[in-house]
Design a protein around this motif. Structure first.
Motif, PDB file in Angstrom:
ATOM      1  N   ASP A  68      38.287   9.866  60.876  1.00  0.00           N
ATOM      2  CA  ASP A  68      39.067   9.866  59.597  1.00  0.00           C
ATOM      3  C   ASP A  68      40.258  11.120  59.922  1.00  0.00           C
ATOM      4  O   ASP A  68      41.483  10.714  59.420  1.00  0.00           O
ATOM      5  CB  ASP A  68      38.225  10.325  58.472  1.00  0.00           C
ATOM      6  N   GLU A  69      39.770  11.990  60.574  1.00  0.00           N
ATOM      7  CA  GLU A  69      40.803  13.124  60.811  1.00  0.00           C
ATOM      8  C   GLU A  69      41.848  12.333  61.716  1.00  0.00           C
ATOM      9  O   GLU A  69      43.069  12.692  61.586  1.00  0.00           O
ATOM     10  CB  GLU A  69      40.080  14.229  61.566  1.00  0.00           C
ATOM     11  N   ALA A  72      43.753  10.026  59.954  1.00  0.00           N
ATOM     12  CA  ALA A  72      44.635  10.812  58.954  1.00  0.00           C
ATOM     13  C   ALA A  72      46.123  11.434  59.553  1.00  0.00           C
ATOM     14  O   ALA A  72      47.144  11.572  58.938  1.00  0.00           O
ATOM     15  CB  ALA A  72      43.824  11.711  58.170  1.00  0.00           C
ATOM     16  N   ALA A 127      42.154   3.837  55.262  1.00  0.00           N
ATOM     17  CA  ALA A 127      43.688   4.565  55.252  1.00  0.00           C
ATOM     18  C   ALA A 127      44.560   3.294  55.101  1.00  0.00           C
ATOM     19  O   ALA A 127      45.857   3.750  54.888  1.00  0.00           O
ATOM     20  CB  ALA A 127      43.961   5.198  56.740  1.00  0.00           C
TER      21      ALA A 127
END
Length: 436
Positions: A68-69, A72, A127
């Protein structure tokens, strides 16, 4: 066995005018403009760029992997898709595959039950950005590689797993490095792609629909021609793949935020100025940009990389996030008027887009104000960015050269910058084979 030439010649149809016309999928991909590359794998844990397939699978053990990082950061940079190295040249697979023991299933990470590809795919879905996968044809670990027919079965199985387990793919990335002189069964491989991921762009090999720009500096040069007769194999050879006929293959500019592709402790990221210069000379010339940001041994993004890439995205939004769109009127066979409104508009950048639905046609163009040329160049393509020094104005004139060339859009920006960012003098990506 089938060569690239045998399977690549029917990728795109011809228009009645004999100008090669892109597919709807190619045009959609060109509109994505910026992607983010993630080089991650067994090499990450050994400070290697390439390895020979002998590093132990047990050494793959990211302690804090956070897909997820990663994604992002891609969003923060303005990327609309990512490409993950599902298998690099060493043959280590980031997903549990039935084709080899050399994979995450043989590592201590997630107790051997992990799947990096699945985690990145889930992060992309959350996302709302696209997923692409890199599957190296060259495999330095698998014993079947010595027998092209046997290895074709392995590669078909690997490609099928990736094409059927992780949802829609934006891109399938085939790296030519190390494959010089090897005969792959591209007809079989492309059948897998066409069957399971017909919307995905195919990078550079097999039956390509997009191509490599020809360097790892991330830089295109004017003209950026979408119709070509060949593609280059890799940064480490002059070998090219010749096609039986010209194909519409828009380029992708791949470049790493660091000098290396995989994370290493002693490497450091490029400056913000350097990244902006790359953007101006990739997206700003009508090519897509694929910026590599390599996760570290934790499976996290290095804070230094995150800082400059976030600043890059912020600066692009600050410069180009609030454009004034012109109303376009064709005023002659080759000229267009771009009306900016009733009041004069201050500007220092002009962005011109070509109507590519009938193929790339613009061979040269000029941006004029009051009879004076503000900017000029060769091709326009999907996106041509000019820095201009101009007074406030209500209109511009655009002249295009090329058979029935048409504009799609003209945008003007007031960025506060009247000079283009520059690449550091003397910088170029390595062109020697990395050591094992």
């Amino acid at each position: 066995m089938t060569s690239n030439q045998d399977v690549a010649q029917d990728v795109t149809p011809r228009a009645a005018t004999d100008v090669i016309v892109p597919t709807a999928e190619q045009l959609r991909w060109q509109q994505l403009e910026v992607g983010m590359f993630f080089h991650f794998g067994i090499n990450t844990f050994h400070a290697k760029e390439w390895s020979d397939g002998s590093l132990p699978a047990s050494s793959f053990d990211p302690s804090e992997l956070d897909a997820d990082e990663w994604v992002a950061l891609a969003v923060a940079a303005g990327a609309t898709y990512v490409v993950l190295t599902a298998k690099h040249h060493d043959g280590f697979c980031l997903w549990p595959t039935a084709t080899t023991d050399y994979s995450v299933a043989s590592s201590p990470w997630r107790d051997g039950k992990g799947d990096v590809v699945a985690e990145v795919a889930a992060a992309c879905r959350a996302a709302g950005i696209g997923l692409g996968l890199y599957l190296s044809p060259w495999d330095r670990n698998h014993p079947a590689y010595e027998d092209p027919e046997a290895y074709a079965d392995v590669y078909v199985a690997q490609l099928t797993e990736l094409c059927t387990r992780y949802g829609p793919l934006v891109e399938l990335w085939f790296d030519g490095a190390g494959s010089e002189g090897y005969s792959y069964d591209w007809a079989r491989f492309m059948e897998v792609a066409r069957t399971h991921q017909p919307q995905a762009m195919v990078f550079n090999m097999g039956a390509p629909t997009i191509r490599w720009v020809g360097n790892e500096d991330g830089l295109a040069s004017d003209p950026v021609e979408y119709v070509v007769h060949h593609t280059q194999m890799s940064n480490y050879t002059v070998v090219t793949t010749q096609f039986a006929e010209a194909l519409y293959l828009p380029p992708e500019c791949d470049v790493s935020v660091r000098r290396g592709w995989f994370w290493a402790q002693d490497d450091e990221p490029k400056s913000l100025e350097h990244l902006l210069a790359i953007y101006y000379r990739s997206v700003g010339l009508g090519a897509n940009l694929l910026l590599n940001v390599p996760p570290d041994r934790r499976g996290r993004i290095d804070p230094a990389d995150a800082a400059v890439v976030t600043a890059f995205g912020d600066e692009l939004r600050a410069r180009f996030g609030d454009p004034v769109a012109a109303a376009l009127t064709r005023t002659g066979e080759t000229t267009w008027r771009a009306d900016l409104g009733d009041e004069p508009v201050e500007l220092d950048h002009v962005l011109v887009r070509e109507d590519l639905t009938a193929g790339q046609r613009v061979t040269r163009h000029e941006v004029r104000l009051g009879g004076s040329v503000l900017a000029a160049g060769g091709t326009v393509g999907s996106s041509r960015l000019h820095v201009v020094d101009a007074p406030a104005t209500r209109e511009l004139e655009i002249e295009l050269e090329g058979p029935d060339a048409r504009l799609a859009q003209v945008l003007v920006h007031r960025t506060g910058h009247r000079t283009a960012p520059v690449v550091p003098e003397g910088y170029s990506a390595p062109t020697d084979y990395p050591e094992d």
